[in-house]
Design an enzyme around this catalytic site. Structure first.
Site, PDB file in Angstrom:
ATOM      1  N   PRO A  25      55.864   4.123  32.111  1.00 16.42           N
ATOM      2  CG  PRO A  25      57.348   2.459  32.446  1.00 16.42           C
ATOM      3  CD  PRO A  25      56.448   3.514  33.100  1.00 16.42           C
ATOM      4  CG  ASN A  26      52.710  -0.388  30.939  1.00 22.27           C
ATOM      5  OD1 ASN A  26      52.910  -0.264  29.762  1.00 22.27           O
ATOM      6  ND2 ASN A  26      53.337  -0.972  31.807  1.00 22.27           N
TER       7      ASN A  26
ATOM      8  CD  GLU B 253      54.574  20.659  29.156  1.00 23.35           C
ATOM      9  OE1 GLU B 253      53.687  21.259  29.456  1.00 23.35           O
ATOM     10  OE2 GLU B 253      55.699  20.891  29.629  1.00 23.35           O
TER      11      GLU B 253
HETATM   12  N1  CAA Z   1      42.517  21.762  35.585  1.00 22.02           N
HETATM   13  C1  CAA Z   1      41.875  21.321  36.922  1.00 22.02           C
HETATM   14  N2  CAA Z   1      41.253  19.970  37.035  1.00 22.02           N
HETATM   15  C2  CAA Z   1      41.234  19.333  36.026  1.00 22.02           C
HETATM   16  C3  CAA Z   1      41.978  19.805  34.623  1.00 22.02           C
HETATM   17  C4  CAA Z   1      42.419  21.018  34.647  1.00 22.02           C
HETATM   18  N3  CAA Z   1      43.021  21.429  33.319  1.00 22.02           N
HETATM   19  N4  CAA Z   1      41.331  18.778  33.756  1.00 22.02           N
HETATM   20  C5  CAA Z   1      41.022  17.846  34.560  1.00 22.02           C
HETATM   21  N5  CAA Z   1      40.879  18.204  35.852  1.00 22.02           N
HETATM   22  C6  CAA Z   1      40.150  17.529  37.063  1.00 22.02           C
HETATM   23  C7  CAA Z   1      38.551  17.451  36.541  1.00 22.02           C
HETATM   24  O1  CAA Z   1      37.701  18.523  36.975  1.00 22.02           O
HETATM   25  C8  CAA Z   1      38.283  16.021  37.466  1.00 22.02           C
HETATM   26  O2  CAA Z   1      37.997  16.264  38.695  1.00 22.02           O
HETATM   27  P1  CAA Z   1      36.609  16.119  39.591  1.00 22.02           P
HETATM   28  O3  CAA Z   1      36.473  14.604  39.438  1.00 22.02           O
HETATM   29  O4  CAA Z   1      37.047  16.479  40.910  1.00 22.02           O
HETATM   30  O5  CAA Z   1      35.731  16.978  38.768  1.00 22.02           O
HETATM   31  C9  CAA Z   1      39.544  15.194  37.383  1.00 22.02           C
HETATM   32  O6  CAA Z   1      40.382  16.173  37.233  1.00 22.02           O
HETATM   33  C10 CAA Z   1      39.456  14.180  36.349  1.00 22.02           C
HETATM   34  O7  CAA Z   1      39.061  14.685  34.974  1.00 22.02           O
HETATM   35  P2  CAA Z   1      38.716  13.914  33.842  1.00 22.02           P
HETATM   36  O8  CAA Z   1      37.736  12.831  34.101  1.00 22.02           O
HETATM   37  O9  CAA Z   1      38.342  14.841  32.481  1.00 22.02           O
HETATM   38  O10 CAA Z   1      40.092  13.083  33.649  1.00 22.02           O
HETATM   39  P3  CAA Z   1      40.282  11.981  32.333  1.00 22.02           P
HETATM   40  O11 CAA Z   1      41.000  10.815  33.146  1.00 22.02           O
HETATM   41  O12 CAA Z   1      39.495  11.758  31.388  1.00 22.02           O
HETATM   42  O13 CAA Z   1      41.683  12.757  31.751  1.00 22.02           O
HETATM   43  C11 CAA Z   1      42.846  14.219  30.028  1.00 22.02           C
HETATM   44  C12 CAA Z   1      41.562  13.925  31.080  1.00 22.02           C
HETATM   45  C13 CAA Z   1      42.673  15.569  29.587  1.00 22.02           C
HETATM   46  C14 CAA Z   1      42.735  13.234  29.107  1.00 22.02           C
HETATM   47  C15 CAA Z   1      44.242  14.097  30.827  1.00 22.02           C
HETATM   48  O14 CAA Z   1      44.418  12.594  31.293  1.00 22.02           O
HETATM   49  C16 CAA Z   1      45.479  14.488  30.163  1.00 22.02           C
HETATM   50  O15 CAA Z   1      45.767  15.699  30.202  1.00 22.02           O
HETATM   51  N6  CAA Z   1      46.029  13.643  29.466  1.00 22.02           N
HETATM   52  C17 CAA Z   1      47.528  13.877  29.024  1.00 22.02           C
HETATM   53  C18 CAA Z   1      48.545  13.783  29.910  1.00 22.02           C
HETATM   54  C19 CAA Z   1      49.648  14.488  29.461  1.00 22.02           C
HETATM   55  O16 CAA Z   1      49.463  15.693  29.114  1.00 22.02           O
HETATM   56  N7  CAA Z   1      50.696  14.092  29.714  1.00 22.02           N
HETATM   57  C20 CAA Z   1      51.992  14.817  29.648  1.00 22.02           C
HETATM   58  C21 CAA Z   1      53.270  14.259  30.433  1.00 22.02           C
HETATM   59  S1  CAA Z   1      54.152  15.703  31.169  1.00 22.02           S
HETATM   60  C22 CAA Z   1      55.298  16.201  30.241  1.00 22.02           C
HETATM   61  O17 CAA Z   1      55.172  16.024  28.978  1.00 22.02           O
HETATM   62  C23 CAA Z   1      56.072  17.200  30.680  1.00 22.02           C
HETATM   63  C24 CAA Z   1      57.639  17.244  30.124  1.00 22.02           C
HETATM   64  O18 CAA Z   1      58.257  16.527  30.509  1.00 22.02           O
HETATM   65  C25 CAA Z   1      57.575  17.971  28.778  1.00 22.02           C
END
Ligand code: CAA
Length: 379
Positions: free
Chosen positions: A128-129, A363
């Site tokens: 939710p959050n 996603e």
């Molecule tokens: N592959 C592998 N590792 C990754 C990665 C990737 N694509 N992206 C980030 N990481 C790793 C980073 O390397 C880092 O690791 P280390 O500390 O070991 O180096 C760690 O993850 C943290 O990375 P960030 O500091 O960049 O992370 P962040 O907190 O700033 O967030 C973000 C990055 C891209 C904004 C991410 O939070 C994100 O993708 N948010 C969106 C979430 C999302 O897509 N939700 C969808 C829900 S699922 C859904 O919708 C499915 C469904 O039912 C249809």
């Protein structure tokens, strides 16, 4: 299409196209009305090998490449976007994550029945959050002997009601940021896991979206996916593949809307001639064709990079961003071309328009894709 497809890729595309148009498409409008889960279609997709497409044959999969997978997924989306989203989350996120991070025992117990479609998989990250910022999730898992006790709520979970197994991310260490997140494989019917009511959505109505509630839900330590603290990486890696899947869905729905618009334009007469003869309309159709083709190429190039084992994170986000925005433009134009008929349910175009709306949201929103892409540009 500029990439030359192999005989196998063409065969898969033809097979799924025939199945999707003959079997899945005729009931799509009814599913949209009744919200009935496409269980029978998914069972048949499983029998044809489309529920474990990129899983190797030793785990009951088809061992196909990502290009074959996106071609297949686009065809299913062309017929029914609700069926496609279930297939997408199942193949791209659930099967691939278990294949990549699962133990041999987990592959035997979970991946094998998933790959045949005997059970369907779901992925529970959002709360939710905690949507765009999943690091702030608060669902907890506390170690207790050979098990972990899970407590918390997951939100907007695709297939949450109908899944046989769910990949659930949880906090195992509050003090650590993303490294305090772990993933578990949780079976349906595990005591302490309950399913909330179906969300009443604007589109994708045949796919169930629910809350999952964990109340002292005990999960064996051997069902942890990957190592403790690897949950965020597992989720992000899974979402890379998932985002190519959303591009494929977008291309499929856009193509369906485009074909419907072209067909309608040929048949509809106004001012004494077919409206397809008006240049104003022909230019709209031309722009739609270009946009769909551009999205298809981005989907294909991200898939080819994945198949070559290259880092494709930015390409997957580009494909997802462009394709999901594209399908919203294309379905809106297709509806406009239909005039008043576009607004009524007798024609499929209003369903395409509603189904496509969530593609720029789930996603990872378009805004999140821009963060991922710009991070890669400036790294
Ligand atoms: N592959 C592998 N590792 C990754 C990665 C990737 N694509 N992206 C980030 N990481 C790793 C980073 O390397 C880092 O690791 P280390 O500390 O070991 O180096 C760690 O993850 C943290 O990375 P960030 O500091 O960049 O992370 P962040 O907190 O700033 O967030 C973000 C990055 C891209 C904004 C991410 O939070 C994100 O993708 N948010 C969106 C979430 C999302 O897509 N939700 C969808 C829900 S699922 C859904 O919708 C499915 C469904 O039912 C249809």
């Amino acid at each position: 299409m500029s990439i030359k497809l192999t005989d196998e890729q063409l065969m898969i595309q033809t097979m799924v196209r025939d199945f999707a148009r003959e079997v899945i498409a005729p009931t799509a409008a009814e599913r949209d009305k009744t919200k009935e889960f496409p269980a029978e279609n998914l069972k048949q997709l499983g029998e044809l090998g489309f529920m474990g497409m990129m899983v190797p044959p030793e785990y009951n999969g088809s061992g196909a490449d990502t290009i074959s997978y996106v071609l297949a997924l686009s065809e299913v989306a062309y017929a029914c976007a609700s069926t496609a989203v279930v297939m997408s989350v199942h193949n791209s996120i659930v099967c691939e994550s278990i294949l990549r991070y699962g133990t041999e025992d987990q592959k035997q117990r979970f991946l094998k029945p998933l790959a045949t479609g005997e059970i369907i998989g779901a992925f529970a990250l959002t709360e939710p959050n905690a949507g765009s910022d999943p690091v702030r999730q608060t669902t907890k898992a506390v170690r207790d002997g050979d098990s972990y006790i899970l407590n918390g709520t997951k939100r907007f979970i695709t297939t949450g009601k109908n899944a046989g197994v769910i990949i659930v991310t949880v906090k195992t260490d509050e003090a650590k940021r993303h490294k305090g997140i772990s993933a578990f494989l949780v079976k349906k019917d595990t005591p302490g896991l309950s399913v909330g009511p179906l969300e009443d959505k604007m589109g994708l109505r045949g796919s169930d979206t629910v809350d999952l509630l964990f109340e002292d839900c005990r999960v064996s330590a051997k069902d942890m996916l990957g190592e403790e603290g690897e949950g965020f990486k597992i989720a992000m890696t899974g979402l890379d593949g998932g985002r190519i899947g959303i591009a494929a869905q977008s291309v499929g729905v856009a193509q369906a809307a485009f074909d419907a618009a072209v067909q309608y334009a040929k048949e509809r007469e106004q001012f004494g001639q077919s409206i397809s003869r008006f240049q104003g309309l022909r230019w709209i159709i031309a722009d739609m064709a270009v946009e769909i083709e551009a999205a298809r190429q981005l989907m294909m190039s991200a898939s080819a990079m994945k198949d070559r084992g290259e880092n494709y994170t930015a390409q997957a986000s580009m494909a997802k961003l462009f394709s999901s925005e594209m399908v919203n433009r294309v379905t809106a134009k297709a509806l406009q071309i239909h005039g008043g008929y576009g607004y009524i349910k007798e024609y499929p175009v209003e369903r395409y328009y509603r189904d496509a709306r969530v593609f720029t949201i789930y996603e990872g929103t378009s805004e999140i894709q821009r963060i991922v892409i710009s991070n890669h540009v400036f790294r």
